[in-house]
Design an enzyme around this catalytic site. Structure first.
Site, short mmCIF file in Angstrom:
data_model
loop_
_atom_site.label_atom_id
_atom_site.label_comp_id
_atom_site.label_asym_id
_atom_site.label_seq_id
_atom_site.Cartn_x
_atom_site.Cartn_y
_atom_site.Cartn_z
N CYS A 45 0.84 -1.20 0.00
CA CYS A 45 0.00 0.00 0.00
C CYS A 45 0.88 1.26 0.00
O CYS A 45 1.52 1.56 -1.00
CB CYS A 45 -0.97 -0.02 1.18
SG CYS A 45 -2.38 1.09 0.96
N HIS A 89 -3.71 -5.28 0.56
CA HIS A 89 -3.20 -5.81 1.83
C HIS A 89 -3.28 -7.34 1.87
O HIS A 89 -4.33 -7.90 2.21
CB HIS A 89 -4.00 -5.22 3.00
CG HIS A 89 -3.74 -3.77 3.23
ND1 HIS A 89 -2.71 -3.32 4.04
CD2 HIS A 89 -4.34 -2.66 2.73
CE1 HIS A 89 -2.71 -2.00 4.04
NE2 HIS A 89 -3.68 -1.57 3.25
N GLU A 117 -1.96 -9.21 4.01
CA GLU A 117 -1.90 -9.68 5.40
C GLU A 117 -3.26 -9.85 6.05
O GLU A 117 -3.39 -10.56 7.05
CB GLU A 117 -1.04 -8.73 6.24
CG GLU A 117 -1.63 -7.37 6.54
CD GLU A 117 -1.38 -6.33 5.45
OE1 GLU A 117 -1.56 -5.14 5.73
OE2 GLU A 117 -1.03 -6.72 4.31
#
EC number: 6.3.5.2
Length: 511
Positions: A82, A169, A171
């Protein structure tokens, strides 16, 4: 720990520690440090890869965090996520646009270069989670586009220098194949070795506690929640009888909580000191409506109680807390480039000056890791999988001023929800469930009488790590039963709502 690590440079993202958690899940030691850590220190670290986190900042801001370009000359693979990708683009001469479409939430990604190691073994399109206001307008020279969405460039790379960027993202749990993307970076690009296990790290923590505390004593506020119980048994494993658990009855607890917590004394052979401070806490909270002020007051009152105990035993030197990673992350202040969500009682509610030293052995672990530690310590299911309960207790589930009347109302309503979850075998299928009492009254009719009473909100969520969470889709029949029981059995409530907000954008607790 001196093992080779994946290094996460934190630009202030609330998800920085989550990146570390995901990589630790695949067995590789991961360390998180501030983005402004001097390059000299980074050079002295044993690292196999670097990840640049996201940030609430814009690369166009005058105060935007930036990076030493020399980090790209270390010949260590770099992945920007990001904001991390945007800072790479800016530093290498590309263009980041602040006027393009913002993307928040789910989006579909399409691969343009399926041969890249970063997307190895992935389908050519899948769902990911976006959270950005700026986006890439022009890719720097010597970089290429790896993937895109309908609105933006989603991934880039410089394969020669092993520099990669993701606009989304990987994660967060709701990004499809996020774990595989991180595995590809860690194992195929960084060539990292498996070197992390929870069991091995547990032994290290026990040794650290022994070394730090020595012959001194530690007091710990036992709340009955998973975090404080795991913390207590972990410290007990290190210093035995030198741990003094203090159960402070704040008057802000769940129904019958006193009895349940005192039972832990016999179940786990804990030294528990009981203190009833309910009147004092309630008096201090009188006329206080601001949630941050409520947290601060409660934090100070806890410390006052503990410091009085130390006057009775001069050998007590440490105050232990069951602070975990998500507590720390959500309490980061803006001066560390992270947008502060709210102060946690464990980390943000304590006074700046206190005579006790702080001991937080769990502050590098996520919730699921805490549970695994608890299993290793032999904690029973009913204790280990209890739904989390905040340190400030019902004070932050009563929106607005806290009164004894509201506490009584909320205790009864919350107890009904918990009872029905157990009756319907739903309790252990939900990670957190509770009732919030709003400072809003509405008109109702009970029998032939007009009522004007409070509104209660049921909040149930499912999550793996408490960093992101989805509201739980409970059966209508269950919600109907709970609502009916609360309205009919709890005097003071005539309306019940169900919270269908996910995290983000909402937090799990209301305050």
């Amino acid at each position: 720990m001196n093992a080779q690590a994946i290094l996460v440079l934190d630009f202030g993202s609330q998800y920085s520690q989550l990146i570390a958690r995901r990589i630790r899940e695949i067995g590789v030691y991961t360390k998180v440090i501030p983005y402004y850590t001097p390059l000299k220190e980074i050079k002295n670290m044993n690292i196999s890869g670097i990840i640049l986190s996201g940030s609430p900042a814009s690369v166009y801001s005058k105060e935007a965090p930036t990076l030493d370009m020399e980090i790209f000359n270390l010949k260590i693979p770099v992945l920007g996520i990001c904001y991390g990708m945007q800072i790479i683009v800016k530093l290498f001469g590309g263009l980041v646009s602040k006027d393009s479409k913002q993307e928040y939430g789910r989006s579909e990604i399409f691969l343009k270069d399926e041969k890249s190691l970063l997307f190895s073994e992935l389908p050519n399109k899948f769902q990911i989670i976006m959270s950005h206001g700026d986006s890439i307008e022009k890719i720097p020279d010597n970089f290429k586009q790896l993937a895109f969405t309908k609105n933006c460039i989603a991934s880039i790379s410089n394969e020669t220098q092993k520099i990669y960027g993701l606009q989304f993202h990987p994660e967060v749990t709701h990004s499809e194949f996020g774990d595989q993307i991180l595995k590809n970076f860690v194992f195929k690009i960084c060539q990292a070795q498996i070197n992390w296990s929870l069991e091995g790290n547990l032994e290290t923590i026990v040794k650290k506690i022994k070394l730090k505390v020595g012959s001194k004593k530690v007091i710990l506020g036992l709340s009955g929640g998973t975090d404080s119980l795991v913390c207590a048994l972990l410290i007990k494993k290190a210093i035995n009888e030198n741990l003094i658990c203090v159960f402070v009855n704040t008057g802000l607890l769940r129904k019958n909580e006193n009895k349940k917590i005192l039972e832990l004394k016999h179940q786990y052979d804990l030294n528990i000191k009981y203190i009833d401070a309910s009147t004092k806490f309630l008096n201090r909270l009188k006329n206080i409506s601001d949630p941050e002020e409520k947290r601060k007051i409660i934090g100070k009152e806890f410390v006052d109680v503990f410091e009085k105990i130390t006057l009775e035993d001069q050998n007590i030197e440490y105050l232990a807390q069951g602070t975990i990673y998500s507590d720390v992350i959500e309490s980061k202040s803006k001066d560390s480039s992270s947008s502060k969500i709210k102060s946690h009682h464990n980390v943000g509610g304590l006074p700046d000056k206190m005579s006790l030293k702080l001991l937080e052995p769990l502050n590098e672990f996520f919730k699921d890791e805490i549970i695994q530690i608890g299993i290793n310590l032999g904690i029973k299911k009913e204790s280990l999988y209890r739904h989390p309960f905040p340190g400030p207790g019902l004070a932050i589930r009563i929106i607005g001023e806290v009164t004894q009347e509201k506490i009584n109302i909320l205790q009864e309503a919350d107890n009904i929800l918990t009872e029905e979850l157990f009756i319907n075998d739903l309790y252990y299928q939900i990670r957190q469930a509770f009732v919030v009492l709003l400072p809003v009254k509405s008109v109702g009719v009970m029998g032939d009488q007009r009522t004007y009473e409070y509104t209660a909100v049921i909040r149930c969520v499912n999550t793996q790590d408490f960093m992101t969470a989805e509201w739980t889709e409970l059966p209508y029949s269950f919600l109907k039963k709970v609502s009916s029981r609360i309205i009919n059995e709890v005097r003071g409530i005539n309306r019940v709502c169900y919270d269908i907000s996910s995290k983000p954008p909402s937090t799990i607790e209301w305050e």
